[in-house]
Design a protein around this motif. Structure first.
Motif, PDB file in Angstrom:
ATOM      1  N   ALA A  32       1.517 -11.247   2.082  1.00 29.55           N
ATOM      2  CA  ALA A  32       0.544 -10.371   1.421  1.00 29.55           C
ATOM      3  C   ALA A  32       0.440  -9.034   2.143  1.00 29.55           C
ATOM      4  N   LYS A  33       0.493  -9.052   3.462  1.00 30.65           N
ATOM      5  CA  LYS A  33       0.451  -7.803   4.220  1.00 30.65           C
ATOM      6  C   LYS A  33       1.686  -6.950   3.932  1.00 30.65           C
ATOM      7  N   ALA A  34       2.843  -7.587   3.846  1.00 27.72           N
ATOM      8  CA  ALA A  34       4.075  -6.852   3.544  1.00 27.72           C
ATOM      9  C   ALA A  34       4.028  -6.289   2.129  1.00 27.72           C
ATOM     10  N   GLU A  35       3.505  -7.065   1.191  1.00 26.60           N
ATOM     11  CA  GLU A  35       3.390  -6.578  -0.188  1.00 26.60           C
ATOM     12  C   GLU A  35       2.489  -5.351  -0.245  1.00 26.60           C
ATOM     13  N   TYR A  36       1.376  -5.402   0.474  1.00 35.85           N
ATOM     14  CA  TYR A  36       0.482  -4.243   0.513  1.00 35.85           C
ATOM     15  C   TYR A  36       1.216  -3.023   1.070  1.00 35.85           C
ATOM     16  N   ALA A  37       1.973  -3.237   2.129  1.00 40.24           N
ATOM     17  CA  ALA A  37       2.689  -2.122   2.756  1.00 40.24           C
ATOM     18  C   ALA A  37       3.723  -1.523   1.810  1.00 40.24           C
ATOM     19  N   PHE A  38       4.391  -2.364   1.010  1.00 37.75           N
ATOM     20  CA  PHE A  38       5.442  -1.877   0.124  1.00 37.75           C
ATOM     21  C   PHE A  38       4.921  -1.342  -1.206  1.00 37.75           C
ATOM     22  N   VAL A  39       3.788  -1.842  -1.680  1.00 36.59           N
ATOM     23  CA  VAL A  39       3.332  -1.507  -3.028  1.00 36.59           C
ATOM     24  C   VAL A  39       2.103  -0.608  -3.034  1.00 36.59           C
ATOM     25  N   LYS A  40       1.145  -0.888  -2.196  1.00 38.40           N
ATOM     26  CA  LYS A  40      -0.147  -0.228  -2.312  1.00 38.40           C
ATOM     27  C   LYS A  40      -0.457   0.767  -1.197  1.00 38.40           C
ATOM     28  N   SER A  41       0.456   0.981  -0.305  1.00 37.43           N
ATOM     29  CA  SER A  41       0.176   1.877   0.809  1.00 37.43           C
ATOM     30  C   SER A  41       0.245   3.337   0.370  1.00 37.43           C
ATOM     31  N   GLU A  42      -0.243   4.215   1.214  1.00 40.78           N
ATOM     32  CA  GLU A  42      -0.218   5.650   0.918  1.00 40.78           C
ATOM     33  C   GLU A  42       1.216   6.166   0.836  1.00 40.78           C
TER      34      GLU A  42
END
Length: 88
Positions: A32-42
């Motif tokens: 989930a942390k990796a998904e956030y970094a790849f999809v929802k990060s700035e």
């Protein structure tokens, strides 16, 4: 036999990555942390904006070139120039 070893090593590595990605850290999996970094990060948002700008540039350039070629062909034929009836 070498191909089998390669496939087996890839299977082991993939299994290890899947196993590690399911590890929980602060009530959230690493996946989930990796998904956030790849999809929802700035950074991902900036990349999406750049890609959208590139698509717009390509579309505008293509339309300009097509209109230019149409005008040249119409002018060379000596015919009447018509507006494009294509709608978006």
């Amino acid at each position: 036999m070498g191909e089998f070893k390669f496939v087996f090593k890839c299977l082991l590595f993939s299994s290890f990555v899947i196993f590690v990605s399911q590890y929980k850290w602060n009530d959230e999996t690493l996946e989930a942390k990796a998904e956030y970094a790849f999809v929802k990060s700035e950074t991902a948002e900036k990349l999406r904006e750049v890609a959208a700008g590139g698509v717009k540039l390509i579309r505008t350039t293509t339309e300009t070139v097509v209109e230019y070629v149409k005008n040249k062909v119409t002018h060379a034929e000596g015919g009447v120039q018509h507006e494009s009836s294509r709608s978006y």
